[in-house]
Design a protein around this motif. Sequence first.
Motif, PDB file in Angstrom:
ATOM      1  N   ALA A  43       0.788  -1.258   0.133  1.00  0.00           N
ATOM      2  CA  ALA A  43      -0.036   0.026  -0.017  1.00  0.00           C
ATOM      3  C   ALA A  43       1.037   1.518   0.108  1.00  0.00           C
ATOM      4  O   ALA A  43       0.599   2.155  -0.863  1.00  0.00           O
ATOM      5  N   PHE A  44       1.938   1.204   0.853  1.00  0.00           N
ATOM      6  CA  PHE A  44       2.811   2.230   0.839  1.00  0.00           C
ATOM      7  C   PHE A  44       3.565   2.640  -0.434  1.00  0.00           C
ATOM      8  O   PHE A  44       3.768   3.639  -1.009  1.00  0.00           O
ATOM      9  N   GLU A  45       3.969   1.486  -1.031  1.00  0.00           N
ATOM     10  CA  GLU A  45       4.724   1.704  -2.605  1.00  0.00           C
ATOM     11  C   GLU A  45       3.714   2.019  -3.687  1.00  0.00           C
ATOM     12  O   GLU A  45       4.092   2.878  -4.421  1.00  0.00           O
ATOM     13  N   ILE A  46       2.361   1.876  -3.493  1.00  0.00           N
ATOM     14  CA  ILE A  46       1.417   2.376  -4.571  1.00  0.00           C
ATOM     15  C   ILE A  46       1.338   4.015  -4.206  1.00  0.00           C
ATOM     16  O   ILE A  46       1.246   4.666  -4.950  1.00  0.00           O
ATOM     17  N   LEU A  47       1.060   4.131  -2.953  1.00  0.00           N
ATOM     18  CA  LEU A  47       0.966   5.588  -2.688  1.00  0.00           C
ATOM     19  C   LEU A  47       2.182   6.374  -3.151  1.00  0.00           C
ATOM     20  O   LEU A  47       2.082   7.493  -3.649  1.00  0.00           O
ATOM     21  N   GLN A  48       3.496   5.609  -2.957  1.00  0.00           N
ATOM     22  CA  GLN A  48       4.545   6.485  -3.219  1.00  0.00           C
ATOM     23  C   GLN A  48       4.724   6.598  -5.006  1.00  0.00           C
ATOM     24  O   GLN A  48       4.938   7.771  -5.332  1.00  0.00           O
ATOM     25  N   LYS A  49       4.100   5.632  -5.533  1.00  0.00           N
ATOM     26  CA  LYS A  49       4.190   5.897  -6.924  1.00  0.00           C
ATOM     27  C   LYS A  49       3.161   7.107  -7.278  1.00  0.00           C
ATOM     28  O   LYS A  49       3.579   7.944  -8.227  1.00  0.00           O
ATOM     29  N   ASP A  50       2.214   6.942  -6.648  1.00  0.00           N
ATOM     30  CA  ASP A  50       1.119   8.277  -6.974  1.00  0.00           C
ATOM     31  C   ASP A  50       1.754   9.625  -6.730  1.00  0.00           C
ATOM     32  O   ASP A  50       1.354  10.583  -7.192  1.00  0.00           O
ATOM     33  N   ILE A  51       2.407   9.570  -5.504  1.00  0.00           N
ATOM     34  CA  ILE A  51       3.049  10.996  -5.193  1.00  0.00           C
ATOM     35  C   ILE A  51       4.237  11.412  -6.113  1.00  0.00           C
ATOM     36  O   ILE A  51       4.271  12.640  -6.214  1.00  0.00           O
ATOM     37  N   ILE A  52       5.105  10.509  -6.482  1.00  0.00           N
ATOM     38  CA  ILE A  52       5.973  10.812  -7.428  1.00  0.00           C
ATOM     39  C   ILE A  52       5.377  11.306  -8.697  1.00  0.00           C
ATOM     40  O   ILE A  52       5.761  12.212  -9.413  1.00  0.00           O
ATOM     41  N   GLY A  53       4.269  10.721  -9.028  1.00  0.00           N
ATOM     42  CA  GLY A  53       3.560  11.235 -10.431  1.00  0.00           C
ATOM     43  C   GLY A  53       2.926  12.507  -9.912  1.00  0.00           C
ATOM     44  O   GLY A  53       2.976  13.434 -10.996  1.00  0.00           O
ATOM     45  N   LEU A  54       2.449  12.871  -8.844  1.00  0.00           N
ATOM     46  CA  LEU A  54       2.113  14.086  -8.633  1.00  0.00           C
ATOM     47  C   LEU A  54       3.316  15.301  -8.724  1.00  0.00           C
ATOM     48  O   LEU A  54       2.910  16.423  -9.246  1.00  0.00           O
ATOM     49  N   PHE A  55       4.230  14.922  -8.422  1.00  0.00           N
ATOM     50  CA  PHE A  55       5.557  15.828  -8.701  1.00  0.00           C
ATOM     51  C   PHE A  55       5.843  16.159 -10.285  1.00  0.00           C
ATOM     52  O   PHE A  55       6.500  16.812 -10.505  1.00  0.00           O
ATOM     53  N   GLU A  56       5.167  15.371 -11.086  1.00  0.00           N
ATOM     54  CA  GLU A  56       5.330  15.913 -12.529  1.00  0.00           C
ATOM     55  C   GLU A  56       4.417  16.943 -12.807  1.00  0.00           C
ATOM     56  O   GLU A  56       4.508  17.805 -13.740  1.00  0.00           O
ATOM     57  N   TYR A  57       3.520  17.514 -11.913  1.00  0.00           N
ATOM     58  CA  TYR A  57       2.659  18.494 -11.944  1.00  0.00           C
ATOM     59  C   TYR A  57       2.881  19.585 -11.079  1.00  0.00           C
ATOM     60  O   TYR A  57       2.612  20.883 -11.093  1.00  0.00           O
ATOM     61  N   VAL A  58       3.165  19.174  -9.788  1.00  0.00           N
ATOM     62  CA  VAL A  58       3.673  20.037  -8.623  1.00  0.00           C
ATOM     63  C   VAL A  58       4.919  19.820  -8.231  1.00  0.00           C
ATOM     64  O   VAL A  58       5.121  18.833  -7.568  1.00  0.00           O
ATOM     65  N   GLU A  59       6.140  20.676  -8.393  1.00  0.00           N
ATOM     66  CA  GLU A  59       7.342  20.561  -8.085  1.00  0.00           C
ATOM     67  C   GLU A  59       7.537  20.556  -6.631  1.00  0.00           C
ATOM     68  O   GLU A  59       6.945  21.323  -5.811  1.00  0.00           O
ATOM     69  N   PRO A  60       8.102  19.589  -6.322  1.00  0.00           N
ATOM     70  CA  PRO A  60       8.479  19.442  -4.565  1.00  0.00           C
ATOM     71  C   PRO A  60       9.291  20.518  -4.476  1.00  0.00           C
ATOM     72  O   PRO A  60      10.746  20.556  -4.709  1.00  0.00           O
ATOM     73  N   SER A  61       9.328  21.609  -3.751  1.00  0.00           N
ATOM     74  CA  SER A  61       9.915  22.692  -3.391  1.00  0.00           C
ATOM     75  C   SER A  61       9.222  23.623  -2.319  1.00  0.00           C
ATOM     76  O   SER A  61       8.168  23.253  -2.064  1.00  0.00           O
ATOM     77  N   ASP A  62       9.849  24.264  -1.695  1.00  0.00           N
ATOM     78  CA  ASP A  62       9.545  25.096  -0.547  1.00  0.00           C
ATOM     79  C   ASP A  62       8.328  25.830  -0.824  1.00  0.00           C
ATOM     80  O   ASP A  62       7.554  26.135  -0.218  1.00  0.00           O
ATOM     81  N   ILE A  63       8.362  26.506  -2.157  1.00  0.00           N
ATOM     82  CA  ILE A  63       7.329  27.609  -2.548  1.00  0.00           C
ATOM     83  C   ILE A  63       6.040  26.913  -2.724  1.00  0.00           C
ATOM     84  O   ILE A  63       5.096  27.404  -2.610  1.00  0.00           O
ATOM     85  N   ASN A  64       5.864  25.741  -2.816  1.00  0.00           N
ATOM     86  CA  ASN A  64       4.891  24.847  -3.204  1.00  0.00           C
ATOM     87  C   ASN A  64       4.079  24.201  -2.031  1.00  0.00           C
ATOM     88  O   ASN A  64       3.183  23.314  -2.266  1.00  0.00           O
ATOM     89  N   LEU A  65       4.739  24.234  -0.747  1.00  0.00           N
ATOM     90  CA  LEU A  65       4.299  23.465   0.077  1.00  0.00           C
ATOM     91  C   LEU A  65       2.826  23.889   0.749  1.00  0.00           C
ATOM     92  O   LEU A  65       1.896  23.308   1.359  1.00  0.00           O
ATOM     93  N   VAL A  66       2.332  25.190   0.268  1.00  0.00           N
ATOM     94  CA  VAL A  66       0.855  25.671   0.647  1.00  0.00           C
ATOM     95  C   VAL A  66      -0.062  25.354  -0.668  1.00  0.00           C
ATOM     96  O   VAL A  66      -1.252  25.291  -0.511  1.00  0.00           O
ATOM     97  N   THR A  67       0.423  24.718  -1.967  1.00  0.00           N
ATOM     98  CA  THR A  67      -0.357  24.368  -2.667  1.00  0.00           C
ATOM     99  C   THR A  67      -1.526  23.213  -2.334  1.00  0.00           C
ATOM    100  O   THR A  67      -1.221  22.319  -1.870  1.00  0.00           O
ATOM    101  N   TYR A  68      -2.595  23.324  -2.541  1.00  0.00           N
ATOM    102  CA  TYR A  68      -3.584  22.329  -2.455  1.00  0.00           C
ATOM    103  C   TYR A  68      -4.744  21.949  -3.542  1.00  0.00           C
ATOM    104  O   TYR A  68      -4.532  22.971  -4.536  1.00  0.00           O
ATOM    105  N   SER A  69      -5.218  20.869  -3.621  1.00  0.00           N
ATOM    106  CA  SER A  69      -5.902  20.471  -4.791  1.00  0.00           C
ATOM    107  C   SER A  69      -6.739  19.403  -4.409  1.00  0.00           C
ATOM    108  O   SER A  69      -6.501  18.500  -3.608  1.00  0.00           O
ATOM    109  N   PHE A  70      -7.802  18.964  -5.393  1.00  0.00           N
ATOM    110  CA  PHE A  70      -8.682  17.799  -5.021  1.00  0.00           C
ATOM    111  C   PHE A  70      -7.418  16.551  -5.202  1.00  0.00           C
ATOM    112  O   PHE A  70      -7.806  15.420  -4.391  1.00  0.00           O
TER     113      PHE A  70
END
Length: 265
Positions: A43-70
Motif C-alpha cells: 500500500a505504501f509503495e502504491i502511494l509512493q508511486k502516485d506521489i511521485i506522479g504528482l511531482f510531475e505537476y507540482v514541483e517538490p519545493s519550498d514555495i509549493n508547500l501551501v499548494t492544495y488541490s483535489f
Amino acid sequence: MGFDRPFHRNYRPVKKGHNSGYSDWAYIVDHLYSDHPEHYTRAFEILQKDIIGLFEYVEPSDINLVTYSFRIHELLIRTCIEVEANFKAILRENTFNPIFRNGPKKGQPRPEKNWNINDFRIVNKTHHLDDYSIIFPHWHGVKNERFPFRQWKKNEPLTWYQAFNKCKHDRLHNFEQASLGNLLDAFSGLCVLLSSQFRTESFSTGSDSLVVNTDNYYGGGFGIGGFLIVDFPSDWTEDEMYEFDWAKLKKEENRFSKIDFNKYS
C-alpha cells in the motif's frame, strides 16, 4: 539489560555482540513477527508511486508547500488511512485492551473501531517515532527534511493529522488544509511507521541477492520503496535495545514477545 527477544512489529537496535549484524534484521522476515506485512508495504509503495506522479505537476519545493488541490486531498486521505491502519496493527498484534472511561459504556472494552490518535500516540514510547526524520531527495529549497512526529516531543498535536481530519469532515471549508506540505508530512509519517516496524524490508517477491553498497549521489540511507531517505533514531538506551542471537532464538517456539501497551495508556 536489553530485551532477550523481539517484540511484534517493533524494530530497534540489537546490542553489539556475536552475530548482532544478522540479528539486527533477520527476525523481521520471520512469519510470526507480523501479520501479512506485505499488505502494508505494498500500500505504501502504491502511494509512493502516485506521489511521485504528482511531482510531475507540482514541483517538490519550498514555495509549493501551501499548494492544495483535489488530487492532493485524495492522497492525504489515503495516506492517513494507511497511517491509522499501521498504528492499529502495532497495537493489535501486541497487548492493548482499552476501556471506555466515561459515558454509558464506562468500564467496558473499547473496540478497535473506536481507537483514536490518543491511543496511537502511546506507540511513540516504544518505537521512538518522534526521533525519525525523512528526507525527500528531489527538492528545490531547504525544507526537504520532514519530522512528522516531532510535535509529540512537545506534547503537541500533529498538524498534518489535524489537517486530515478537518478536510475529511468538512472539505468545503477546510480545503486548503489539503496542502502539499501536509501530504508530505503525512507520507513521511507513514514511512516512519513502516521503518519503525520493518527497517528497510519491503517483503517484495523474488530471491534474495547480495547487496553491494557504493557511493550514492544522494548520500544513501533509502528506506522501503527506495525513494525516501530515512534517518533512524540514535537515542536508544542500552536497556531499550534487543540482546539476542537470532540464529539460536529463531529455533525456539516462543521467539517473540508482546509489548504491554496497557501500561502506557
